[in-house]
Design an enzyme around this catalytic site. Sequence first.
Site, PDB file in Angstrom:
ATOM      1  CE1 TYR A   1      -1.246   6.796   1.910  1.00 52.34           C
ATOM      2  CE2 TYR A   1      -1.104   9.024   1.069  1.00 52.34           C
ATOM      3  CZ  TYR A   1      -1.530   7.723   0.932  1.00 52.34           C
ATOM      4  OH  TYR A   1      -2.234   7.351  -0.175  1.00 52.34           O
TER       5      TYR A   1
ATOM      6  CE  LYS B   1      -3.838  -8.879   2.517  1.00 44.62           C
ATOM      7  NZ  LYS B   1      -4.717  -9.657   1.629  1.00 44.62           N
TER       8      LYS B   1
ATOM      9  CG  ASP C   1      -5.033   7.836  -1.681  1.00 46.16           C
ATOM     10  OD1 ASP C   1      -5.910   8.446  -2.321  1.00 46.16           O
ATOM     11  OD2 ASP C   1      -3.817   8.003  -1.872  1.00 46.16           O
TER      12      ASP C   1
END
Length: 339
Positions: free
Chosen positions: A124, A171, A228
């Site tokens: 973001y 991840k 999100d």
Amino acid sequence: MAHKVTLIPGDGIGPEVTRATVRILEATGVKIDWEMVNAGASAYEKTGEYIPKELIESIERTGLGLKGPITTPIGGGFASINVALRRKFELYANFRPIKSLPSLPTRFPDVDLVIVRENTEGEYSGIEHEVVPGVVEALKIITEKASTRIARFAFEYARREKRAKISAIHKANIMKMSDGLFLRCCRDIAKEYPEIPYAEHIIDNTCMQLVMNPYQYDTLVMENLYGDIISDLCAAFVGGLGLVPGANLGDGCAIFEAVHGSAPDIAGKDMANPTALLQSAVLMLRHLREVEAADRIYAALEKTYKEKKHNTRDVGGTSGTTEFADAIIENMEAVAVVS
Ligand code: NAI
């Protein structure tokens, strides 16, 4: 003395759910001095600015906001107002409790999860550029400072509220440096809270595990984009986006808003479920230490859903936003008499 709160109605269904929520808050008798200033597309039409100066000044003054959703154009146009506000006021923690309400038919009863999402960086950051025609680069920023700050927030919350465990979602098997750094920060902070069980899970497997059995998780801490996506997935456990609240928290400033967006498909039709913004307002009342009013709204919400008579369409009913809000106000009187 009245609490000063900046009210941002937002776009799409924002003004409808905001109106309903403000009516319910006013019915509690808690004195709130609203400073109403809009942002987003609706503000642009009036002032020529997406984030009017007046809004920034108001939040600087009040340190507190209740905000409806703001439309963000896809694949072009202005950057997200939501992201800009979170960054401007360093609202680094996005706190989203996912808790079942009674009598709503969902696949899993009694879900009680908490998502703690880093709110200022990751994908973001909005730093994208075209390297050569046909090749675009987007930068995912992960810093030790922001990762440590969000991990500490999650552990402090878990300690205060006696939550069962914390799972860091990542991840790092692929993004070894960026997610690796996030994970290292979580691990370091976890050592300071030995009484709270801590585990690490890869994001893709987490999605499958959540859908198979959400009870195996409790409090989940993660980077911005993962938070999100997982928020919307988890919203489905408790009846959908019409229900899930959120808080953007920083040091000395907080903006409360639902997880959902401006829902253009149902805007202006008195169809939106105001529960998500109302539950965000309940979080705001607790933040203001207006515990009695918060408890009363929550009890009325539970009673209204138990009655099943005033549910909005997203949760299988036929009522509109206004009728649902009327029922909550009526039930607030009933629960006040009982208690
Ligand atoms: P959305 O959350 O607005 O809608 C997704 C689906 O959920 C739609 O079918 C909608 O009708 C339904 N829904 C959402 N809230 C509901 C409610 N209160 N009651 C009943 N049904 C509800 O997501 P979408 O369509 O992806 O985004 C629309 C716009 O909102 C986009 O411009 C997006 O960028 C923006 N957005 C803004 C957010 C914010 O201001 N914090 C958060 C998420 C999206």
